[in-house]
Design an enzyme around this catalytic site. Structure first.
Site, PDB file in Angstrom:
ATOM      1  CB  ILE A  55      44.107 -17.763  -6.046  1.00  0.00           C
ATOM      2  CG1 ILE A  55      43.924 -19.518  -6.589  1.00  0.00           C
ATOM      3  CG2 ILE A  55      43.843 -16.688  -6.660  1.00  0.00           C
ATOM      4  CD1 ILE A  55      43.866 -19.002  -8.281  1.00  0.00           C
ATOM      5  N   GLY A  58      38.494 -13.762   0.465  1.00  0.00           N
ATOM      6  CA  GLY A  58      37.772 -12.972   0.748  1.00  0.00           C
ATOM      7  C   GLY A  58      36.550 -12.484   1.263  1.00  0.00           C
ATOM      8  CE  LYS A  77      34.253 -14.919  -7.117  1.00  0.00           C
ATOM      9  NZ  LYS A  77      33.944 -13.556  -7.694  1.00  0.00           N
ATOM     10  CG  ASP A 192      33.644  -4.439  -8.087  1.00  0.00           C
ATOM     11  OD1 ASP A 192      34.023  -3.655  -7.100  1.00  0.00           O
ATOM     12  OD2 ASP A 192      34.302  -5.451  -7.544  1.00  0.00           O
ATOM     13  CE1 TYR A 196      42.993  -3.572  -4.583  1.00  0.00           C
ATOM     14  CE2 TYR A 196      41.814  -1.984  -5.311  1.00  0.00           C
ATOM     15  CZ  TYR A 196      43.112  -1.907  -4.682  1.00  0.00           C
ATOM     16  OH  TYR A 196      43.612  -1.331  -3.336  1.00  0.00           O
ATOM     17  CG  ASN A 197      37.260  -6.714  -9.591  1.00  0.00           C
ATOM     18  OD1 ASN A 197      38.417  -8.483  -9.181  1.00  0.00           O
ATOM     19  ND2 ASN A 197      36.725  -6.443  -9.018  1.00  0.00           N
ATOM     20  CG  ASP A 208      34.948  -9.567  -8.509  1.00  0.00           C
ATOM     21  OD1 ASP A 208      33.759 -10.481  -8.629  1.00  0.00           O
ATOM     22  OD2 ASP A 208      35.381  -9.297  -7.300  1.00  0.00           O
TER      23      ASP A 208
HETATM   24  P1  ADP Z   1      36.459 -11.393  -5.050  1.00  0.00           P
HETATM   25  O1  ADP Z   1      35.141 -11.069  -4.822  1.00  0.00           O
HETATM   26  O2  ADP Z   1      36.909 -12.325  -3.645  1.00  0.00           O
HETATM   27  O3  ADP Z   1      37.388  -9.964  -5.262  1.00  0.00           O
HETATM   28  P2  ADP Z   1      37.796 -12.099  -7.556  1.00  0.00           P
HETATM   29  O4  ADP Z   1      36.591 -12.793  -8.478  1.00  0.00           O
HETATM   30  O5  ADP Z   1      37.995 -11.055  -8.086  1.00  0.00           O
HETATM   31  O6  ADP Z   1      36.549 -12.438  -6.047  1.00  0.00           O
HETATM   32  O7  ADP Z   1      38.619 -13.063  -7.065  1.00  0.00           O
HETATM   33  C1  ADP Z   1      39.523 -13.155  -6.711  1.00  0.00           C
HETATM   34  C2  ADP Z   1      40.761 -13.223  -6.608  1.00  0.00           C
HETATM   35  O8  ADP Z   1      41.035 -14.534  -7.068  1.00  0.00           O
HETATM   36  C3  ADP Z   1      41.277 -11.863  -7.355  1.00  0.00           C
HETATM   37  O9  ADP Z   1      41.846 -10.594  -7.286  1.00  0.00           O
HETATM   38  C4  ADP Z   1      42.258 -12.700  -8.287  1.00  0.00           C
HETATM   39  O10 ADP Z   1      43.241 -12.707  -8.065  1.00  0.00           O
HETATM   40  C5  ADP Z   1      41.899 -14.465  -8.105  1.00  0.00           C
HETATM   41  N1  ADP Z   1      41.424 -14.604  -9.675  1.00  0.00           N
HETATM   42  C6  ADP Z   1      39.894 -14.950 -10.005  1.00  0.00           C
HETATM   43  N2  ADP Z   1      39.583 -15.001 -10.415  1.00  0.00           N
HETATM   44  C7  ADP Z   1      40.634 -16.035 -11.309  1.00  0.00           C
HETATM   45  C8  ADP Z   1      41.586 -16.718 -12.815  1.00  0.00           C
HETATM   46  N3  ADP Z   1      39.754 -17.393 -13.260  1.00  0.00           N
HETATM   47  N4  ADP Z   1      42.029 -16.955 -13.122  1.00  0.00           N
HETATM   48  C9  ADP Z   1      43.292 -16.816 -11.887  1.00  0.00           C
HETATM   49  N5  ADP Z   1      42.893 -15.875 -10.508  1.00  0.00           N
HETATM   50  C10 ADP Z   1      42.289 -15.338 -10.008  1.00  0.00           C
HETATM   51 MN    MN Z   2      37.717  -8.829  -6.732  1.00  0.00          MN
END
Ligand code: ADP
Ligand code: MN
Length: 255
Positions: A55, A58, A77, A192, A196-197, A208
């Site tokens: 998905i 990062g 994650k 944060d 974006y989150n 996030d």
């Molecule tokens: P980062 O620290 O890389 O920003 P995130 O937790 O924001 O980590 O996750 C990165 C991306 O993964 C998010 O922007 C989202 O698109 C996707 N994502 C994260 N968690 C989920 C979830 N539970 N279900 C679907 N997509 C997710």
């Molecule tokens: Mn994020």
């Protein structure tokens, strides 16, 4: 070797023989020995049956789409055990009164970071904030509810061009409500919170939570200020009649 084969199985490589797939390339690049062992453990416990897509990649973590042994869709994650973000992670954890002993070695520090995100998700749910349901964590791997249908749900940022003024207003009220509820009732701050989150899937879902912390943290007011500023600026640019930053800040912090 056994674990290698187990991981290949989880990635569906034996059936598909897609060794040039993105999933395989990214997995190969980011799964070190600890990560593979951790994934194999979660596989044996039925928590991750298969990973079938990337998905997001990062700086500190990669997120995969997958399915558990019962066929539920999951998001996984996976924090990098070697990250250039070591310093920042260390500083954030050192300021969190919930975190006791801080390991010196980066790998173990990332485990603490992963555990904290899991705890933050559990805590946020208590204060009626919609988040992906946390399932399990182990070492640098966090398994949670998948938000989306076929595809992962879009972030506000991804769909902002197709949103109406009234959508922005509703999302602003939602987001400000989250900040206030977390701070006043949950003694907590996301840290944060931005376009974006927040995912949109039958309503907004806040993701996030790795930087989130408690009010008692000496950095919490700074994080609150950052969240307020980002949210007020963003929705203000989108034409929402937003709150005054100083008023809101004073109302919450009481100075
Ligand atoms: P980062 O620290 O890389 O920003 P995130 O937790 O924001 O980590 O996750 C990165 C991306 O993964 C998010 O922007 C989202 O698109 C996707 N994502 C994260 N968690 C989920 C979830 N539970 N279900 C679907 N997509 C997710
Ligand atoms: Mn994020």
């Amino acid at each position: 070797e056994v674990i290698e084969r187990e991981i290949e199985g989880m990635l569906g490589l034996r059936e598909r023989r897609e060794k040039d797939s993105d999933l395989y390339k990214i997995a190969n690049e980011v799964f070190d020995r600890t990560t593979k062992e951790t994934l194999a453990y979660l596989h044996r416990r039925g928590k991750i049956e298969a990973l079938y897509g990337v998905i997001s990649t990062g700086k500190e973590a990669n997120v995969f789409a997958g399915v558990d042994a019962e066929g539920n869709r999951i998001a996984v994650k996976i924090y990098r055990t070697y990250t250039t973000e070591f310093r920042r992670i260390w500083e954030y954890l050192a300021a969190d009164p919930r975190v006791g002993y801080l390991p010196k070695d980066m790998r173990k520090l990332v485990f603490v970071w992963t555990r904290r995100e899991f705890k933050n998700l559990q805590r946020a749910i208590k204060y009626a904030v919609r988040v992906p349901e946390p399932v399990i964590f182990r070492n640098n791997v966090l398994v949670m509810e998948f938000i989306g249908d076929e595809l992962p749900a879009p972030r506000i940022k991804d769909v902002e061009r197709s949103l109406e003024p009234s959508d922005f207003e509703e999302l602003y009220d939602f987001t400000m409500g989250v900040i206030e509820r977390l701070w006043k009732r949950g003694d907590m701050v996301h840290g944060d919170l931005s376009e974006y989150n927040i995912l949109l899937h039958e309503g907004p879902v806040v993701i996030d939570w790795s930087q989130a912390t408690v009010k008692r943290n000496r950095m919490s007011v700074e994080l609150l200020r950052r969240d307020l500023r980002n949210v007020i600026n963003y929705f203000g640019r989108k034409g929402v009649d937003v709150d005054d930053f100083d008023d809101k800040f004073r109302e919450l912090v009481g100075v």
